[in-house]
Structures are given as structure tokens and as C-alpha cells.
Scaffold this active site. Structure first.
Site, PDB file in Angstrom:
ATOM      1  N   HIS A  20     -10.839 -36.493  11.810  1.00 11.16           N
ATOM      2  CA  HIS A  20     -11.019 -35.416  12.437  1.00 11.16           C
ATOM      3  C   HIS A  20      -9.788 -34.652  12.693  1.00 11.16           C
ATOM      4  O   HIS A  20      -9.580 -33.553  12.373  1.00 11.16           O
ATOM      5  CB  HIS A  20     -11.666 -35.765  13.656  1.00 11.16           C
ATOM      6  CG  HIS A  20     -11.800 -34.696  14.836  1.00 11.16           C
ATOM      7  ND1 HIS A  20     -12.885 -33.868  14.791  1.00 11.16           N
ATOM      8  CD2 HIS A  20     -10.952 -33.892  15.777  1.00 11.16           C
ATOM      9  CE1 HIS A  20     -12.936 -33.098  15.845  1.00 11.16           C
ATOM     10  NE2 HIS A  20     -11.582 -33.107  16.293  1.00 11.16           N
ATOM     11  N   GLU A  21      -8.619 -35.537  13.127  1.00  9.13           N
ATOM     12  CA  GLU A  21      -7.341 -35.055  13.288  1.00  9.13           C
ATOM     13  C   GLU A  21      -6.728 -34.540  12.224  1.00  9.13           C
ATOM     14  O   GLU A  21      -5.928 -33.310  12.012  1.00  9.13           O
ATOM     15  CB  GLU A  21      -6.482 -35.933  14.180  1.00  9.13           C
ATOM     16  CG  GLU A  21      -7.069 -36.638  15.382  1.00  9.13           C
ATOM     17  CD  GLU A  21      -7.620 -35.471  16.415  1.00  9.13           C
ATOM     18  OE1 GLU A  21      -7.116 -34.378  16.375  1.00  9.13           O
ATOM     19  OE2 GLU A  21      -8.443 -35.824  16.844  1.00  9.13           O
ATOM     20  N   GLU A  79     -13.098 -26.778  17.321  1.00  5.18           N
ATOM     21  CA  GLU A  79     -13.581 -28.374  17.376  1.00  5.18           C
ATOM     22  C   GLU A  79     -15.088 -28.278  16.841  1.00  5.18           C
ATOM     23  O   GLU A  79     -15.377 -29.397  16.087  1.00  5.18           O
ATOM     24  CB  GLU A  79     -13.585 -28.412  19.042  1.00  5.18           C
ATOM     25  CG  GLU A  79     -12.188 -28.721  19.533  1.00  5.18           C
ATOM     26  CD  GLU A  79     -11.276 -29.673  19.009  1.00  5.18           C
ATOM     27  OE1 GLU A  79     -11.981 -30.487  18.293  1.00  5.18           O
ATOM     28  OE2 GLU A  79     -10.203 -29.810  19.373  1.00  5.18           O
ATOM     29  N   GLY A  86      -9.031 -38.952  22.660  1.00  2.00           N
ATOM     30  CA  GLY A  86      -9.002 -39.553  21.648  1.00  2.00           C
ATOM     31  C   GLY A  86      -7.766 -39.508  20.686  1.00  2.00           C
ATOM     32  O   GLY A  86      -7.482 -40.496  20.387  1.00  2.00           O
ATOM     33  N   ALA A  87      -7.484 -38.590  20.392  1.00  3.63           N
ATOM     34  CA  ALA A  87      -6.259 -38.106  19.612  1.00  3.63           C
ATOM     35  C   ALA A  87      -5.912 -36.776  19.820  1.00  3.63           C
ATOM     36  O   ALA A  87      -6.600 -35.844  20.172  1.00  3.63           O
ATOM     37  CB  ALA A  87      -6.580 -38.425  18.336  1.00  3.63           C
ATOM     38  N   HIS A 141      -8.139 -31.065  11.196  1.00  7.84           N
ATOM     39  CA  HIS A 141      -7.597 -30.189  12.029  1.00  7.84           C
ATOM     40  C   HIS A 141      -6.406 -29.338  11.286  1.00  7.84           C
ATOM     41  O   HIS A 141      -5.950 -28.147  11.663  1.00  7.84           O
ATOM     42  CB  HIS A 141      -7.160 -30.526  13.411  1.00  7.84           C
ATOM     43  CG  HIS A 141      -8.168 -30.413  14.393  1.00  7.84           C
ATOM     44  ND1 HIS A 141      -9.203 -29.278  14.690  1.00  7.84           N
ATOM     45  CD2 HIS A 141      -8.666 -31.547  15.411  1.00  7.84           C
ATOM     46  CE1 HIS A 141      -9.960 -29.452  15.791  1.00  7.84           C
ATOM     47  NE2 HIS A 141      -9.723 -30.571  16.135  1.00  7.84           N
ATOM     48  N   ASN A 155      -1.506 -32.489  16.766  1.00  4.00           N
ATOM     49  CA  ASN A 155      -0.160 -31.838  16.550  1.00  4.00           C
ATOM     50  C   ASN A 155       0.461 -31.762  15.085  1.00  4.00           C
ATOM     51  O   ASN A 155       0.250 -32.656  14.335  1.00  4.00           O
ATOM     52  CB  ASN A 155       0.861 -32.639  17.414  1.00  4.00           C
ATOM     53  CG  ASN A 155       0.404 -33.031  18.813  1.00  4.00           C
ATOM     54  OD1 ASN A 155       0.097 -32.306  19.541  1.00  4.00           O
ATOM     55  ND2 ASN A 155       0.155 -34.365  18.793  1.00  4.00           N
TER      56      ASN A 155
END
Length: 883
Positions: A298-299, A321, A262-263, A302, A266
Site C-alpha cells: 500500500h505505502e 486512499e 499503520g504506516a 502511494h 512519505n
């Protein structure tokens, strides 16, 4: 499969890295088929005598310089590694390799798609870029220099901050990026190509300005507004909820069409599947908009839960996760409707993760072994992992959970850690013993919570006896710490005051009219006093633990809970249990050739819910929707596909016929055309309920015109797609013309075209299988694009009951043949498509044999990847794996 069985990796074998990389300079000279990578590492030995072994795959090795001296002749190179014999304690190592991004159809490492260069390094893709310690516990400082033709690569991006750029001879240019934070190589990213940029800024709580940039192809510039707003909301929310502030001067997102996931988070340069970036009302549905907001969040989240604090090894994957999924769930709940979000998450868990827990691929959220790490990016690690994080939140409360998070970052910022480190931070910050939580991490399977109650009118006490067990695990089962949120309700639907007796008080958290039972033993009893009449227990409120609940509710009790309970989850769940009861009865009737029946309890509950104008329209839509066919099947040891499908369709049709007037009235009330699309929770809820009514009504031939009219209104993609979905299930003469109209309108928009493929792959049409056979021959279908593959093959195997589970087995054979072809191009995606086969032993004997034959066909492939091999061999129960 090749003669050598893949190696199994075990958590128990973990060893700390023997070398440290103090810094790395990566220099890329980009070329479609001959990209040169020069990797300069400053290395320090940690061990005393180990050889230097670096991971590397599909690399052309050109040169190895050790402190300036060429040593390539003294190196040992095989298909997966480079070994350098040296006793030096500190040294500089320069490795030059050649790779071919154009030929990289697996989309791992550095690859080229639509003329643009892109990377995907998690979990083990970096070894396809250069020789390196491709493991998450080796953190280092990265500097990246990119050189490329200017005409083909106007944009040159990597992690961190841009520190230098310029032109060079031959119409070429370069850019140098430096990441000030140590990171593992799985967080490395590089993007180059002719992309356009949408820009904005965010002012942090520290009053720093962060440049926000979203890079897309020029044709997609008008579809980035929602993604940018979602990013800013995410940044603001994380500051307010967790006190976490972004740490670089720039935050970049790049949208690409060909992406396995999904993504990817980085550091400072997120690479996204374009599905989770691009949206405007006429191309994206409410579900798309919500998905974009959630994945953007979400990303971004992170950055702290995954990047600043990362995993020691891949067995700890749920550390980042599961925690980050919990965070994005909370974010979405705050942005939209907490009640609706919670139910949608539970539905997803039950329809996808519970079956995984019950099959041959069952694994704990902290797997103890793997063959191919990519196979453990699963709903168990992610969604069940998030539920386990939620247990901490339930047990500690919002304040206690935040204290634990604060201590976690204070202790471990800049480190690669384990799930035990997270648990210890939660425990130490709150002065509690949470050691029993370990069982949630290492035991596979969904536990069952069996509840029995006893009311004593004489003493006015109400006992709740709780027993936990795990199907199939008797001697090895370790009791879990299970928080059970409850309330007691009178027959008039009123919440009662909860007063525990002396013995129970220490095991119960909370006071007033809702409490949490802290179940720590296999069997425990909790007693409440001053209960003047027999109450109805409202159990597992908010779905406070990821368990199967066993409690013998009467139909009247379920009807009361469904219509009056103050807890949205319990209201929804009560109707689902009623519906499951009705479905089980009708499945049995179907099997015996008897007449199917619509019970009075179902009619009463359905009517009460549909007529409740004070309730959230989104909640009503979720509640009146019957359980998914997958979840229904999970209620049986042997799944009778035909009986489940026909009982499900019959009950939906019976409800549509009985409540046709009511459903039509709600539909017409909500079908107000002409207003501009808004991504707002009220509008979303209205569309959700309207289209839930439409799905019922379209089961009635006389109401087909409703779907056709809604489709041709073309107001927004949510309504267009909902109408076309119902049309695609029918055999009406206008079905083909509507699908063709949609195709002609959207054939040049790949993401919208994915929806067209999906509708047909999921269709309940009598010729669904033949339609899917034609879809893979369509000019717009390709095995090289993961989104297109998932929209056809993934959907067909997962949800197309009629087509995939044909009695003659042709559906199984078809999918097996497609998987074999796909595996040659993209093993990671192929492994995902195998999933529907893993439950082959749950079906009738005829289907079992045919699914077994399909799995055997896949296993016999001479070029089978370890990704697919692991899943197929485990599904077949083979244990000939190399230890």
C-alpha cells in the site's frame, strides 16, 4: 470542552493558495526538548494583495527574517497561525522556531519515541514542526539538513537522496537530503536515532538499481526478511500491472513502536508502525504476515497514487486512499488467493463500514465538511472508496481501467488534483460517460438493491427487476450507476447461456454464462431469452457493488448456491444468508423464551461445505464461520445485545455438537506437526481451516484438550494464538496458567504482548469486564503507546459484547473515563476509541440511556480535543457547531 466551538471546514469554501513556495530548506538541530528548526522559503505571490498567513501550532517563535530583515515585531501570532503583512511579489522568508519532541505525546509533527526522532505530518502535523502552508495543494522542492549528537543519533534520514554528510565539532554530525520531486508538506519525513539497517536492492524495468533499506532497532534485525521480500514483490507487481516504475535511487522504511497509523507513505522514507514490518514464524501470525505484505505494498503504491499525483485538498482523500487500497487489494489477491481475499475484504467492509454508513458519523467517500481532518481517515474513505474504484474496473474491464490509469498519470503527474480529475481520465480514455459515478462520491449511506424475478415458461424468458434505494433518503436520492454481475444456474447446478432480449442488450455487458447488468435508473428490468426451465439467479457475483442485496431466496436455493456456484463469493454469501436466517429465527426464539433450533437447511449446507475436499480450504473456513456479531446486529433496527450474543453462541455450539466427528476428522487431517512454517497460500489455507474447526470444537468441554495441546506444541504463532484465543474464552481451570505461560514467554516482545492483551480484551469469559479493568492497571499497559491502547481499549469497545454492553452500564462508564484520560495525551487515538459509542441509539432503552450518559460525560471534559468533540457531539445529535 472549551467555550469556543471548533470551526467546521466545507469543501464549497475551497480557495486556491495565494502564494507559491518555489523551494524550502529545513535545518534541524535536534534536541529532546529544544529542537531548533530554521525554515528558509523562497516564496512567490500568486494573489495581488493577500497577507501571508502560515499555519503553526505549539511552536516557540524565535525569529522571522523577510529578505534578511527581522520582522518578528510586525507579525501577528496566535495559537494556530503566523501572519506577515507584506506586499512583496517575491521574497525569501526565514523562520526560526523551537519545539519539544520529547513532550509530543500526540505523535503528530516531530516526536521522540524509544530514544529515536520520528515525524508524522499527514494530515496536518507539519504545522507542529514549523510555520508553513500546511495544505496538500502547495507543492515545493524540499532540502533537509539534520544536525544531531552522534552518540544518540547514528542515523539521520529524510526524503529523497542523500547529497552530503559529515562530522562537526562536539561529537556531532550532519546529513543533507534533497528530494528532486515537488511534494506537499504532509509527505515530509525525518527520522534520527540509533537504528540498524537491513539492505537489499531492486533492479527496475529501466535497469536502474534502487537501494532498499529497512531501519529497525538492533533487537529486531532478524524480523525484516518478510518485509523486504514484500517490498520487492510490490515494486515488481506495480511495474507489471500498471507500468509504474520507482523514481528515486533509494527507498527506505523505518519501523517505530509508537505510531498513530499503520504506516505513512512519505516520499522515499516510509515510516511504519512496527506491527507492519516485523515478523518471524514464532512471533507473527498468518494475518500479520499478510498485513505486512499488504501495508508494505500500500505505502509503496502511494509513490504514484498519492505522491506523484496528490490531493488538491483533504476532501479528496479517497482519491489517493480509495485508489491505493484497491491497488493493495489486487496485489494481495495476486500474491495469495483472489477468492479468499475478496471475501475477507467484503467481511471487513460489512462489519466496519456498513455500520459507519448507518450511524451518526455516516459520510460520503468525499466528505463535504469536517471539524478535525484526522476523523475522516475512515473505513468509508478507504474501504468503500476502494469499492467505488472497483466499480470503474468492473465497468471498464482490466484493459479499459489501465487505459484510464495511464491517462490519469499522463495528465496529472506532479499535480494536486480532485476525484473529478480521476473520473474524467477514466471516461476520456474509454470514450464513455461516467458522470453518474459522481453520486457514489457525494451520497452517504449504503444503498439497497432489491431484486425480483419472473420466469415465463411459455416464452422461455427470465426477467430480473432491479430497484435501488437509500434508507431514509427519498426525495434527495440520486440513482447510482450500479454494475450487477450475474449468472443463471439450473437446478442441477449448471451455468446457463445468457441471451438478453433486444431491449436489454444495450444495458448488459459481457456474453456467455456471466454478464453485468448496468443499472442506471432507480428501477429497471433486464430480460433473458431461451431459458428452458426456471433458473436460480446468482446475484452480485464477486460482490460487484457495495450494496445491501434484497432477494427472496428459498433455503433450498441457498443450499444449492452454497455447494455448487462457480463464484466463490456467492457460495460464501449463500451460506451467510442461510446462517442469518437461522440466527434471526433463534434470536426471536430467545426473546420469546422458546427453544432454539438448528434447521435442516443449515445442517445440509454446513455438511456439504465441510465435506467438499475439492474446494479451497481457505474458502471452506470462511464459509463455515458464522457472520460477525456486529454484522448480525446491523440486521435489526434495535439491537438486542443479549439475544444476538446468545443466539450466535448457541448456533455455533449446536453446529459443533452435530458435526463434532466431522470437524474433528478435518482438524486431525490438517493438524500435521513438525514441518517448517511457510508463508504460502496452501499452508495458510490449511491452518485457517484447521483453526476454524478448532474454534467450533473448543465450544465442547470434552474437546478442551485439543486447544491445550495445540498451544503447548508452540509450532508457530498462528496456531499458538488460535489455540490461546479459544482457551481465553473458556472458564477452564487451565485458562489462567496458559495465559500466564504466554506472558512469561513473550513479555519482552511488545508486539507479541499486544496479542496477549488483545485476547483478554476480546474474551467472552463471564468476567471479561473485570479482566479488562485489571489490564489497564497492568505494569505493561500504557496510554502513550497507540498499539497497546488499541489492543485493550479499542478491542474492548469494538468486540467485547459481554463486557462493554453490561446491563449495569459499567462497561460504558469505564471506557468513557479511559477516553477522557487518553484524549489529554493523544486525541487522534482517543477519537478512534469513541467509535463504539456512536451507535448508542440502536440499543434497548436501558443501554441507550447509559451510553448517552457516557457520551455526555466525555463531552463535559474541560480539556476535550476537537478530534473527540466532533465525534461525540455528532453522536449526541448536537448541532451547535460554528460555521
Amino acid at each position: 470542552m472549551t467555550s469556543e466551538s471548533p470551526i467546521v471546514h466545507y469543501l464549497k469554501d475551497y480557495q486556491a493558495p495565494q502564494f507559491e513556495i518555489r523551494s524550502v530548506l529545513l535545518e534541524f538541530d535536534l534536541h529532546p526538548t529544544k529542537t531548533q528548526v530554521i525554515n528558509t522559503m523562497q516564496i512567490q505571490r500568486v494573489s495581488t494583495n493577500e497577507d501571508l498567513v502560515l499555519a503553526g501550532e505549539e511552536l516557540e517563535l524565535v525569529s522571522v527574517l523577510l529578505n534578511g530583515q527581522e520582522v518578528i515585531e510586525q507579525c501577528v501570532v496566535d495559537a494556530e497561525s503566523l501572519t506577515i503583512m507584506t506586499g512583496l511579489s517575491e521574497f525569501e522568508l526565514i523562520i526560526k522556531t523551537i519545539i519539544s519532541p520529547e513532550k509530543n505525546t500526540a505523535l503528530e509533527g516531530l516526536y521522540r519515541t524509544s530514544g529515536n526522532y520520528c515525524t508524522q505530518c499527514e494530515a496536518e502535523g507539519f504545522r507542529k514542526i514549523t510555520y508553513f502552508f500546511d495544505r496538500p495543494d502547495v507543492l515545493t522542492l524540499f532540502t533537509t539538513k539534520i544536525v544531531a549528537d552522534k552518540a544518540d543519533n547514528a542515523v539521520l534520514l529524510s526524503n529523497g537522496n542523500l547529497i552530503e554528510s559529515g562530522d562537526i565539532d562536539g561529537n556531532r554530525h550532519y546529513a543533507v537530503w534533497q528530494d528532486p520531486y515537488k511534494k506537499p508538506c504532509y509527505l515530509f519525513a525525518l527520522v534520527a536515532g540509533n537504528l540498524e539497517c537491513v539492505e537489499d536492492q531492486f533492479i527496475t524495468a529501466e535497469k536502474r538499481s534502487v537501494a532498499l533499506k529497512i531501519y529497525v532497532e538492533e533487537r529486531n534485525l532478524d524480523k525484516c526478511e518478510h518485509a523486504m521480500e514484500s517490498l520487492k514483490k510490490s515494486m515488481l507487481w506495480d511495474e507489471a500491472r500498471f507500468g509504474l516504475i520507482y523514481d528515486l535511487d533509494i527507498y527506505m522504511i523505518v519501523a517505530v513502536d509508537d505510531f498513530n497509523m499503520g504506516a505513512m507513505e512519505n516520499k522515499g522514507l516510509n515510516v511504519f508502525n512496527s506491527k507492519f514490518v516485523l515478523a518471524k514464524p514464532d512471533t507473527a501470525t498468518d494475518v500479520d504476515y499478510e498485513g505486512i505484505e499488504a501495508v508494505i505494498g500500500h505505502e509503496y503504491f502511494h509513490n504514484w497514487t498519492g505522491n506523484r499525483v496528490t490531493c488538491r485538498d483533504w476532501f479528496q482523500l479517497t482519491l489517493k486512499e480509495g485508489l491505493t487500497v484497491f491497488r493493495d487489494q489486487e496485489f494481495t489477491a495476486d500474491m495469495l488467493s483472489p477468492a479468499v481475499k475478496r471475501i475477507e475484504d467484503v467481511k471487513r467492509l460489512r462489519s466496519n463500514q456498513f455500520p459507519e454508513d448507518a450511524g451518526p458519523m455516516a459520510h460520503p467517500i468525499q466528505p463535504q465538511s469536517y471539524i478535525e481532518m484526522n476523523n475522516f481517515y475512515t473505513v468509508t474513505v478507504y474501504e468503500k472508496g476502494a469499492e467505488v474504484v472497483r466499480l470503474y474496473h468492473t465497468l471498464l474491464g482490466e484493459v479499459g481501467f489501465r487505459k484510464g490509469m495511464d491517462l490519469y498519470f499522463l495528465r496529472h503527474d506532479g499535480q494536486a488534483v480532485t476525484v473529478v480529475d480521476f473520473r474524467n481520465a477514466m471516461a476520456d480514455a474509454n470514450g464513455v460517460d461516467l458522470s453518474q459515478m459522481h453520486a457514489w462520491y457525494v451520497q452517504a449511506g449504503t444503498p439497497t438493491l432489491k431484486v425480483e424475478t419472473l420466469y415465463d415458461a411459455l416464452s422461455q424468458t427470465f426477467q430480473i427487476k432491479c430497484h435501488q434505494y437509500l434508507e431514509g433518503a427519498i426525495e434527495d436520492f440520486k440513482p447510482l450507476l450500479i454494475p450487477i454481475k450475474i449468472a443463471l444456474i439450473s437446478e442441477q447446478g449448471e451455468l446457463l447461456e445468457l441471451i438478453p432480449d433486444v431491449d436489454s442488450a444495450t444495458k448488459i455487458m459481457g456474453e456467455g454464462k456471466e454478464a453485468v447488468l448496468r443499472l442506471t435508473q432507480q428501477t429497471e428490468t433486464f430480460t433473458f431469452t431461451s431459458i428452458v426451465a426456471k433458473p436460480i439467479p446468482s446475484l452480485l457475483r464477486g460482490f460487484s457493488a457495495p450494496v445491501h442485496l434484497e432477494y427472496d431466496y428459498s433455503d433450498s436455493e441457498l443450499s444449492l448456491l452454497a455447494s455448487t456456484d462457480s463464484d466463490s463469493f456467492v457460495r460464501w454469501e449463500s451460506f451467510q444468508v442461510l446462517a442469518l436466517k437461522a440466527l434471526k429465527v433463534n434470536i426471536e426464539c430467545y426473546e420469546k423464551g422458546q427453544k432454539l433450533v438448528l434447521s435442516s437447511a443449515m445442517k445440509q449446507a454446513f455438511s456439504g461445505i465441510l465435506q467438499d475436499h475439492s474446494a479451497d480450504a481457505g474458502l471452506i473456513s470462511l464459509t463455515i464461520t458464522l457472520p460477525d456479531i456486529t454484522y448480525i446486529g446491523e440486521q435489526f433496527e434495535e439491537i438486542n445485545v443479549d439475544a444476538v450474543y446468545h443466539a450466535h453462541k448457541w448456533l455455533r455450539t449446536a453446529l459443533a455438537e452435530h458435526f463434532e466427528a466431522d470437524l474433528l476428522a478435518v482438524y486431525k487431517r490438517l493438524n500435521q506437526s513438525g514441518g517448517a512454517y511457510r508463508y504460502h497460500k496452501d499452508d495458510i489455507a490449511s491452518r485457517k481451516l484447521k483453526n476454524a474447526c478448532l474454534r467450533y470444537l473448543m465450544l465442547l468441554p470434552q474437546q478442551f484438550v485439543l486447544g491445550k495441546e495445540q498451544y503447548y506444541q508452540q509450532e508457530n504463532m498462528t496456531d499458538v494464538l488460535a489455540a490461546l484465543e479459544t482457551i481465553s474464552h473458556s472458564s477452564h481451570a487451565d485458562r489462567v496458567s496458559c495465559l500466564e505461560h504466554f506472558y512469561q514467554h513473550w513479555k519482552n516482545d511488545s508486539l507479541v504482548l499486544d496479542k496477549w492483551f488483545t485476547l483478554q480484551a476480546a474474551s467472552h469469559h463471564i468476567h471479561a469486564f473485570e479482566h479488562v479493568q485489571e489490564l489497564v492497571k497492568h505494569a505493561d499497559f500504557t496510554l502513550t503507546n497507540p498499539n497497546r491502547v488499541r489492543s485493550v481499549l479499542g478491542v474492548f469497545g469494538r468486540v467485547n459484547v459481554l463486557g462493554f454492553h453490561r446491563k449495569d452500564g459499567l462497561g460504558y462508564q469505564f471506557l468513557a473515563e479511559q477516553i477522557i484520560q487518553l484524549d489529554k495525551l493523544n486525541p487522534q487515538v482517543a477519537a478512534r476509541i469513541v467509535a463504539p459509542f456512536t451507535h448508542w441509539q440502536r440499543y434497548d432503552e436501558s443501554r441507550r440511556k447509559k451510553m448517552h450518559s457516557a457520551l455526555t460525560l466525555i463531552l463535559a471534559s474541560s480539556t476535550l480535543s476537537k478530534d473527540v468533540y466532533e465525534i461525540v457531539s455528532k453522536s449526541l445529535g448536537q448541532s451547535a457547531l460554528q460555521g
